[in-house]
Design a protein around this motif. Structure first.
Motif, mmCIF file in Angstrom:
data_model
loop_
_atom_site.group_PDB
_atom_site.id
_atom_site.type_symbol
_atom_site.label_atom_id
_atom_site.label_comp_id
_atom_site.label_asym_id
_atom_site.label_seq_id
_atom_site.Cartn_x
_atom_site.Cartn_y
_atom_site.Cartn_z
ATOM 1 N N LYS A 285 9.794 71.820 17.793
ATOM 2 C CA LYS A 285 8.688 71.332 18.614
ATOM 3 C C LYS A 285 7.667 72.444 18.754
ATOM 4 N N LYS B 249 14.044 66.950 26.644
ATOM 5 C CA LYS B 249 12.997 65.926 26.664
ATOM 6 C C LYS B 249 12.901 65.217 25.321
ATOM 7 N N SER C 39 15.654 62.695 25.168
ATOM 8 C CA SER C 39 15.439 61.513 26.005
ATOM 9 C C SER C 39 14.116 60.817 25.701
ATOM 10 N N CYS C 40 13.511 61.141 24.556
ATOM 11 C CA CYS C 40 12.336 60.424 24.047
ATOM 12 C C CYS C 40 11.074 60.638 24.863
ATOM 13 N N TYR C 41 11.026 61.658 25.703
ATOM 14 C CA TYR C 41 9.781 61.904 26.416
ATOM 15 C C TYR C 41 8.803 62.624 25.494
ATOM 16 N N LEU C 42 9.352 63.514 24.673
ATOM 17 C CA LEU C 42 8.541 64.205 23.682
ATOM 18 C C LEU C 42 9.041 63.774 22.313
ATOM 19 N N SER C 43 8.128 63.757 21.345
ATOM 20 C CA SER C 43 8.649 63.474 20.021
ATOM 21 C C SER C 43 8.593 64.757 19.199
ATOM 22 N N PRO D 108 12.837 54.615 19.719
ATOM 23 C CA PRO D 108 13.041 55.243 21.025
ATOM 24 C C PRO D 108 13.504 54.261 22.114
ATOM 25 N N ASP D 109 13.003 53.038 22.041
ATOM 26 C CA ASP D 109 13.358 52.089 23.093
ATOM 27 C C ASP D 109 14.854 51.802 23.139
ATOM 28 N N LYS E 26 16.656 54.976 24.544
ATOM 29 C CA LYS E 26 16.492 55.130 25.991
ATOM 30 C C LYS E 26 17.502 54.293 26.771
ATOM 31 N N TYR F 182 18.719 60.149 32.024
ATOM 32 C CA TYR F 182 18.080 61.467 31.985
ATOM 33 C C TYR F 182 17.641 61.878 33.376
#
Lengths: 238, 309
Positions: free
Chosen positions: B10, B46, B49-53, B70-71, B74, B79
């Protein structure tokens, strides 16, 4: 769709629990009622059973009220970090934004519904153009929707609610008056571009009782642009 | 559900927060995630937990990719973000219902799940209170309750015990251990003792890269060199004892310890153990041995060693 409704429900509940909703509805009715019935070029002055005075007053009242309602929608969640909590649940940015949009729109519709007694009162005073009244209401709803989407967009841009509020007003004032002023100051195709961009032009034509697809398309595109822009900004964090 | 972190990178601006991270967490495993501030712990969590890609690489939770779906991911993750953000104006019970709804818990089951979570997290007497009225510890419990409301298979907890009092910390640890038996848990913490007490495996990262990976035991073994013992023989002349100790063949070094009373620190030669030699020496001379303790490398030392480089 279900997810959108969950957010809408939650948002409505928050605004009613925090009294914002009541304050907004009461002061909207107060302002618009005062200027419609008591003050200045009020409704009796026109000598005609028409609600156009009310629509003009509401046109301005809503312009100031809506940014106040939308400013916290995203900015607050970003600041408190609850956006992170929301977005790690199975819900998309789009669903959150549409949910919040719908919540405020519903609140405005509730406020407007409460002005129906004005309609009934004026109707009892004389013959009224029912078509113009309903299209006036439709115009107000479409205009509100456009400003809500602009308000949500500015709320996405910042973590600061006041900044969001002022930005929404700043963008809003262009649509509200500046574009139409510009269009009357220039000529030719530029003038017609400004005229098309001006929200007031479209609002007036709808509230006169003429529902033209051109106007509807205008409002829908403003709404769509605002909400899609908001979504794009929320996605940018990734 | 296994979590597979595959070459996760990232980049923020021109800074790599996480740099080609690879690791796997298996079902039933509790992974302790350690690292100094800014090491990339939260960023990694993050991303899971799909907050950031991820800029590069991928994370797969139970075989499902966070970049592609992601859906779906989740739905299986609970998280708990770092500072435990909550809606302050909501009563606990409403907030938990809202979370359950968002997580897609069936309507008929919501009531029961909320009740269970209130029970498990010890919120029974507070459930009608607004979250803003709660103390930090109770807010943390509410955070945990919303994290687990949909009975997720994977739990990602970013510093779950900050702000709790010692009793609550123990409770939360027990809770995490209990749920960790059937689930996959990743938890980050600054408190090393906590990680050691709760986690099956420890992963230390620094500057976005893994610098240590293994059980607490393994990490310690790796960091400590030769065996070190503390010995106290209170009776007798300390010079004689010192000389005698030096003569034990497995001992490489003997040192006085400052606090007096004939305490010594002895270091064994590589791969050797000296405890038997010391004991035999005392028996031979009729000395009374009042202390013979191995000095363990503390996890703190391991942590400092691998993150200071």
């Amino acid at each position: 769709m279900k997810k959108i409704w969950i957010i809408t429900k939650h948002e409505l509940q928050t605004t009613f629990d925090s009294l914002i909703a009541y304050i907004m509805i009461i002061s909207f009715l107060g302002f618009s009622g005062f200027f419609t019935w008591f003050f200045g070029g009020d409704i009796f002055y026109v000598n005609q059973a028409s609600l156009s005075t009310f629509f003009n007053v509401a046109y301005w009242t809503l312009f100031f009220f809506i940014p106040a309602l939308t400013m916290k929608l995203i900015a607050e969640e970003k600041k408190a970090g609850t956006m992170e909590m929301l977005l790690t649940k199975p819900i998309t940015e789009r669903q959150i934004i549409w949910g919040k949009f719908l919540a405020i729109l519903l609140l405005i519709i509730i406020a407007l519904t409460l002005t129906l007694p004005y309609y009934i009162t004026v109707w009892s005073l004389g013959p009224i153009d029912h078509g113009a009244v309903w299209s006036g209401y439709l115009g107000l709803i479409l205009m509100s929707a456009a400003y809500i989407s602009i308000g949500i967009f500015t709320s996405c841009l910042t973590n600061n609610q006041i900044v969001a509020f002022l930005l929404a007003l700043l963008i809003g004032i262009f649509f509200h008056v500046i574009f139409s002023m510009l269009s009357s100051n220039v000529t030719g195709s530029i003038s017609s571009v400004f005229n098309y961009l001006s929200l007031s032009t479209h609002f007036e034509s709808i509230s006169r009782g003429v529902i033209d697809s051109k106007d509807i398309i205008y409002f829908l595109s403003v709404i769509f642009l605002g909400l899609t822009g908001s979504e794009a900004i929320l996605m940018k964090r990734k | 559900m296994d979590i597979v972190i595959d070459n996760l990178t990232k980049v923020y601006g021109n800074q790599k927060a996480v740099d080609s991270l690879c690791f796997t967490v298996k079902t039933g495993e509790i992974l302790g995630f350690l690292g100094p501030n800014g090491a990339g712990k939260s960023t990694t969590m993050k991303a899971i937990s799909c907050y950031l890609s991820p800029t590069l690489g991928d994370v797969k939770v139970g075989g499902i990719s966070v970049t592609e779906n992601p859906d779906e991911v989740k739905k299986h993750i609970g998280y708990l973000p770092e500072n435990n953000p909550l809606y302050m104006d909501m009563p606990i019970i409403d907030f938990l219902k809202f979370s359950a709804e968002l997580q897609g818990v069936f309507k008929e089951k919501t009531e029961q799940r909320v009740k269970e979570m209130i029970q498990v997290c010890g919120l029974k007497n507070e459930k009608y209170k607004k979250i803003s009225e709660l103390s930090k510890g109770y807010r943390q419990r509410v955070g945990l309750a919303q994290t687990m409301i949909h009975d997720p298979e994977v739990l990602i907890l970013d510093e779950p015990t900050t702000g709790l009092d010692p009793n609550q910390i123990v409770e939360i640890r027990e809770l995490i251990k209990k749920i960790g038996k059937e689930k996959t848990v990743i938890l980050s913490s600054h408190i090393l003792a906590e990680v050691e007490a709760t986690c099956d495996r420890i992963l230390i990262i620094n500057k976005g890269k893994i610098v240590a990976n293994g059980t607490a035991e393994q990490l310690r073994k790796k960091a400590e060199g030769n065996e070190i013992l503390h010995v106290q023989i209170p009776e007798g002349d300390h010079n004689t004892i010192f000389r005698e100790l030096q003569n034990i063949p497995t001992i490489s070094m003997v040192d006085y310890l400052k606090d007096g009373n004939n305490r010594f620190e002895i270091q064994s030669k590589e791969g050797e153990s000296s405890s038997k030699g010391v004991f035999d020496l005392c028996v031979k001379n009729g000395w009374y041995l009042s202390e013979l303790t191995p000095v363990e490398t503390k996890l703190e030392d391991v942590f400092r060693k691998v993150t200071m480089e």
